[in-house]
Design a protein around this motif. Structure first.
Motif, mmCIF file in Angstrom:
data_model
loop_
_atom_site.group_PDB
_atom_site.id
_atom_site.type_symbol
_atom_site.label_atom_id
_atom_site.label_comp_id
_atom_site.label_asym_id
_atom_site.label_seq_id
_atom_site.Cartn_x
_atom_site.Cartn_y
_atom_site.Cartn_z
ATOM 1 N N LYS A 60 0.825 -1.209 0.000
ATOM 2 C CA LYS A 60 0.000 0.000 0.000
ATOM 3 C C LYS A 60 0.864 1.266 0.000
ATOM 4 O O LYS A 60 0.518 2.254 -0.646
ATOM 5 C CB LYS A 60 -0.927 0.004 1.223
ATOM 6 N N TYR A 61 1.989 1.244 0.703
ATOM 7 C CA TYR A 61 2.791 2.452 0.880
ATOM 8 C C TYR A 61 4.148 2.446 0.179
ATOM 9 O O TYR A 61 4.802 3.484 0.116
ATOM 10 C CB TYR A 61 3.007 2.715 2.377
ATOM 11 N N ALA A 62 4.576 1.318 -0.343
ATOM 12 C CA ALA A 62 5.932 1.211 -0.893
ATOM 13 C C ALA A 62 6.207 2.220 -2.002
ATOM 14 O O ALA A 62 7.262 2.870 -2.008
ATOM 15 C CB ALA A 62 6.203 -0.206 -1.387
ATOM 16 N N ARG A 63 5.304 2.380 -2.903
ATOM 17 C CA ARG A 63 5.556 3.279 -4.039
ATOM 18 C C ARG A 63 5.751 4.723 -3.584
ATOM 19 O O ARG A 63 6.691 5.398 -3.993
ATOM 20 C CB ARG A 63 4.412 3.168 -5.043
ATOM 21 N N LYS A 64 4.858 5.202 -2.731
ATOM 22 C CA LYS A 64 4.972 6.576 -2.227
ATOM 23 C C LYS A 64 6.251 6.751 -1.410
ATOM 24 O O LYS A 64 6.939 7.760 -1.528
ATOM 25 C CB LYS A 64 3.769 6.943 -1.357
ATOM 26 N N MET A 65 6.560 5.779 -0.580
ATOM 27 C CA MET A 65 7.736 5.895 0.284
ATOM 28 C C MET A 65 9.034 5.772 -0.515
ATOM 29 O O MET A 65 10.042 6.377 -0.162
ATOM 30 C CB MET A 65 7.690 4.866 1.410
ATOM 31 N N PHE A 66 8.980 5.025 -1.608
ATOM 32 C CA PHE A 66 10.153 4.963 -2.479
ATOM 33 C C PHE A 66 10.431 6.354 -3.047
ATOM 34 O O PHE A 66 11.578 6.793 -3.113
ATOM 35 C CB PHE A 66 9.958 3.948 -3.603
ATOM 36 N N ARG A 110 6.037 8.263 6.537
ATOM 37 C CA ARG A 110 6.864 9.220 5.793
ATOM 38 C C ARG A 110 7.973 9.780 6.680
ATOM 39 O O ARG A 110 9.120 9.873 6.269
ATOM 40 C CB ARG A 110 5.968 10.334 5.266
ATOM 41 N N ARG A 111 7.625 10.147 7.901
ATOM 42 C CA ARG A 111 8.605 10.698 8.835
ATOM 43 C C ARG A 111 9.689 9.652 9.130
ATOM 44 O O ARG A 111 10.872 9.982 9.193
ATOM 45 C CB ARG A 111 7.901 11.162 10.114
ATOM 46 N N ILE A 112 9.304 8.402 9.279
ATOM 47 C CA ILE A 112 10.285 7.332 9.511
ATOM 48 C C ILE A 112 11.210 7.199 8.306
ATOM 49 O O ILE A 112 12.422 7.060 8.452
ATOM 50 C CB ILE A 112 9.590 5.993 9.834
ATOM 51 N N MET A 113 10.649 7.254 7.107
ATOM 52 C CA MET A 113 11.475 7.132 5.892
ATOM 53 C C MET A 113 12.471 8.293 5.787
ATOM 54 O O MET A 113 13.645 8.086 5.470
ATOM 55 C CB MET A 113 10.598 7.097 4.638
#
Length: 173
Positions: free
Chosen positions: A24-30, A72-75
């Motif tokens: 669910k989040y991999a693309r945005k976090m990449f 996002r903050r963690i990334m």
């Protein structure tokens, strides 16, 4: 399945739920990691380490506010921590008093397409790139950037000014 249930299932150790959360989040976090990395393999490393931290700290998320913002903050923090360990600011120096920074684009200046701009930002030296992203994209103050990166406020301003000059030189050339 709603997000809260997905998070609860992840906390129970359900690997299928963890996979769904990652997908669910991999693309945005990449995309977030790519802004701080010099290339795709480095961004993949940042993201992998970031998701390890997401799952390790999921129990600390209080189900308040945006979960995406929390990830996002963690990334961002993971990317910056890895960059700090590489000592990207070893040769950074504070801004000279006579060097002025302008955040305004000059009238009539051509604006490059987004992909070209992203590639240029990725090509920046790591210190420039980190400060540039934190200041321009994350809207952090130079004081905040200094605290996050373990540098002075003046060094943050200097790195930002040099990043802008670096970017402008390549945009004009």
């Amino acid at each position: 399945m709603d997000e809260q249930q997905l998070l609860k299932d992840c906390l129970k150790g359900d690997v299928h739920a963890q996979k769904r959360l990652y997908e669910k989040y991999a693309r945005k976090m990449f995309g977030v990691c790519l802004r701080y990395a010099g290339d795709q393999p480095m961004a993949e490393d940042f993201m992998q380490e970031g998701f390890i931290r997401v799952f390790a700290n999921l129990k600390n998320y209080r189900m308040e506010g945006s979960f995406e913002g929390w990830i996002r903050r963690i990334m961002i923090n993971t990317s910056l921590e890895i960059l700090r360990k590489k000592d990207i600011f070893r040769y950074a120096s504070p801004l000279d008093n006579d060097f002025q920074v302008s955040d305004q684009a000059e009238e009539g200046e051509d604006v490059p397409d987004t992909d070209a701009l992203v590639r240029l930002i990725q090509a920046m030296p790591a210190g420039f790139r980190a400060v540039f992203n934190l200041y321009v994209v994350e809207n952090c103050s130079h004081k905040e950037i200094g605290q996050m990166l373990g540098i002075s406020e003046g060094t943050s301003k200097s790195q930002y000014a040099r990043a802008r000059a670096w970017l402008q030189k390549r945009l004009k050339g």
